[in-house]
Design an enzyme around this catalytic site. Structure first.
Site, PDB file in Angstrom:
ATOM      1  CG  ASP A  89      14.629  -7.154  -8.458  1.00  0.00           C
ATOM      2  OD1 ASP A  89      14.337  -6.509  -9.480  1.00  0.00           O
ATOM      3  OD2 ASP A  89      13.799  -7.488  -7.598  1.00  0.00           O
ATOM      4  CG  ASP A 191      12.593  -2.432 -10.909  1.00  0.00           C
ATOM      5  OD1 ASP A 191      11.721  -2.867 -10.157  1.00  0.00           O
ATOM      6  OD2 ASP A 191      12.864  -1.206 -11.011  1.00  0.00           O
ATOM      7  CD  GLU A 245       7.836  -4.072 -11.752  1.00  0.00           C
ATOM      8  OE1 GLU A 245       7.127  -3.833 -10.775  1.00  0.00           O
ATOM      9  OE2 GLU A 245       8.792  -3.351 -12.063  1.00  0.00           O
ATOM     10  CG  HIS A 321       8.664  -6.120  -3.522  1.00  0.00           C
ATOM     11  ND1 HIS A 321       8.536  -6.887  -4.669  1.00  0.00           N
ATOM     12  CD2 HIS A 321       9.222  -4.955  -3.914  1.00  0.00           C
ATOM     13  CE1 HIS A 321       9.007  -6.200  -5.702  1.00  0.00           C
ATOM     14  NE2 HIS A 321       9.432  -5.031  -5.277  1.00  0.00           N
ATOM     15  CG  ASP A 322       6.361  -3.305  -5.790  1.00  0.00           C
ATOM     16  OD1 ASP A 322       7.060  -2.785  -4.902  1.00  0.00           O
ATOM     17  OD2 ASP A 322       6.799  -3.567  -6.930  1.00  0.00           O
TER      18      ASP A 322
END
Ligand code: NOJ
Length: 549
Positions: A89, A191, A245, A321-322
């Protein structure tokens, strides 16, 4: 096929209740057995964990909770030995306030690191409002008395935004990326990357602003210039992949990121799918009562497929994970429907064009934990939204009810390995409560059952590896107006398959459209039976992949 691992919740090896790299190493054979080929790890870098690693204090070190650089080297070796690629990430819109750069930056107005962040001197007055995603007051400007100035933080106060307009900062980032590439990693997931460029005059938000942050907070004037520079200085020098993302990325500008001719990134993942069924701009993030509309769902995925019809390459995902757990959000997690609906969603993900991003734990059909008390939550987002709402006298009961469906911690509870204490995740006290349904839903039990969700996932990944039509074939939506059934074909040369998905908890008949002739036994079926005919009698959440003649 990318398999996402949330390291904090995957496997603990030392009994501190937090997943770690050695734990992950011990599970590599399991991951290999799934049939995926890339692993994306959420941040594993030095961090005080205000936002579970999305607040990085040292980009070149491993988070203490997770282990050491030696552990990482061993992990990387273990993955590569098994033919698995690893994607880390890249969190560079912001750092931690505990990063040395920020400590220097905030120490004086003349410090050489001052311009690594966005500062607004108090003598210019209060800066124009910017909403923060994770601030207790919702304010993205924090006043720092040492230098009498405000700094910008789109996320929590402990996540100050980096100033990409400073070439020195940009070079530090590219050099850090090269450091990891030189170690041998295979790519980065980036990200909130559209946020790195913003209008740094920070003008007042226009009256027409309604939470469309992509337009006013991100996608600034230099975004694509920076991405091209990043490509030149780091990505293009290695054989690696990149995925943005795509927070706030619209259908209209997607190709600007991933058209190969532009030399920026390889893929992005959009948020439109995740928005289906949510009331936009609602702080309760309440799902539309009565579930989401399959028509909207079909429209979104069909449109996004068409964007990459000629160039570029898409992605598809239903959880990470969000997000809450895929089965709870998009399927039906009541006991009788949990398995068929999980398998149906897996079928969708692995039969669409584009790269599937599959979230660890979904292969077991894990579900939302549905906490009832704010104290159960560890996530800064839920906690701070709650605190903010409380301050405003909002409806906390309604908020907590909505969080049972949408909170991020639903997707972060520890992986359910077996039916022993703490689901085999840890011998200590888990950092986040383990879903009590682990006694029934766990990997060990599913290994033994040939019809389990886990073994279905393996069949689906094998099928996708075997049949290129499932990866590259042209996608064609059928029966677009059907509110219950999602059906499409995939075609490549002479290979043609039909995918039929009953997105409801009831039986449904579906008439085979004229001109389609079935060409043999199903490649995939999430029920033991299937009666071929002009009309398909579909069971609740039945999913079929049928070869066509
Ligand atoms: C997106 C990440 O996926 C999320 O977990 C994080 O909180 C924010 N970006 C801020 O880094």
């Amino acid at each position: 096929m990318v398999y996402q691992v949330y390291p904090r919740s995957y496997q603990d090896s030392n009994g501190d209740g937090v997943g770690d790299l050695r734990g992950l190493i011990s599970r590599l054979d399991y991951i290999k057995s799934l049939g995926v080929n890339v692993i994306w790890l959420n941040p594993i870098f030095g961090s005080p964990n205000d936002d579970n690693g999305y607040d990085i204090s040292d980009y070149r070190a491993i988070m203490k909770d997770f282990g050491t650089m030696q552990d990482f080297d061993e992990l990387l070796k273990g993955m590569h030995q098994r033919g698995l690629k690893v994607v880390l990430d890249l969190v560079v819109n912001h750092s931690s306030d505990e990063h040395e750069w920020f400590k220097q930056s905030r120490s004086s107005r003349t410090n050489p690191y001052r311009d690594y962040y966005h500062w607004w001197p108090a003598e210019k007055g209060t800066p124009n409002k910017r909403q923060s995603f994770f601030d207790v007051k919702g304010d993205a400007w924090a006043y720092d008395p040492t230098t009498k100035a405000y700094y910008l933080h789109y996320f929590s106060r402990k996540q100050p935004d980096l100033n990409w307009e400073n070439p020195k900062l940009r070079e530090e980032i590219y050099s850090m990326m090269r450091f990891w590439f030189d170690k041998g990693i295979d790519g980065f997931r980036m990200d909130v990357i559209p946020f790195i460029s913003k209008d740094t005059t920070f003008p007042p938000l226009p009256a027409q602003y309604h939470g469309d942050f992509g337009r006013y907070y991100a996608n600034g004037p230099h975004l694509h210039e920076y991405l091209q520079e990043m490509n030149r200085e780091a990505l293009s020098k290695y054989d690696v992949m990149s995925v943005a993302e795509g927070a706030g990325v619209t259908q209209a500008d997607a190709l600007q990121f991933v058209d190969p001719a532009r030399k920026e990134l390889n893929m992005l993942y959009h948020f439109e799918g995740m928005g289906v069924g949510l009331v936009p701009g609602n702080k309760y993030r309440m799902r539309t009562p009565g579930r989401y509309s399959l028509l909207d769902f079909k429209r979104v995925y069909t449109k996004w497929d068409s964007i990459f019809a000629r160039t570029g390459w898409g992605t598809v995902y239903l959880g990470n994970h969000d997000q809450p757990r895929m089965t709870t959000r998009w399927g039906d997690d009541r006991p009788e429907f949990r398995a068929p609906s999980s398998k149906l969603l897996t079928t969708f993900l692995l039969t669409m064009r584009g790269t599937p991003y599959y979230y660890g734990g979904d292969e077991l059909g894990m579900t939302n934990i549905r906490f009832t008390n704010i104290k159960d939550y560890q996530d800064i987002e839920t906690r701070n939204m709650y605190a903010q709402l409380k301050g405003e006298g909002g409806d906390l009961t309604k908020f907590l009810a909505a969080q049972q469906l949408t909170a991020r911690d639903n997707g972060r509870t520890p992986f359910q390995w077996d039916a022993t204490a703490n689901a085999g995740f840890t011998t200590g006290k888990p950092w986040l409560t383990i879903n009590p349904n682990y006694a029934q839903i766990n990997a060990a039990a599913e290994e033994k059952d040939p019809n389990s969700i886990l073994n279905y996932f393996r069949k689906a990944t094998a099928l996708r590896r075997q049949h290129k039509v499932l990866v590259y074939g042209q996608y064609q939506l059928l029966d677009a107006a059907n509110p219950n059934i999602y059906a499409y074909t995939r075609t490549q040369g002479n290979d043609k398959v039909l995918v039929v998905l009953n997105f409801t908890s009831e039986k449904r008949d579906w008439a085979l459209p004229a001109g389609l002739t079935l060409g043999g036994a199903p490649w995939l079926n999430n029920y033991p039976t299937f009666a071929a005919g002009a009309t398909l009698a579909l069971l609740p959440w039945q999913a079929l992949v049928l070869p066509l003649r």
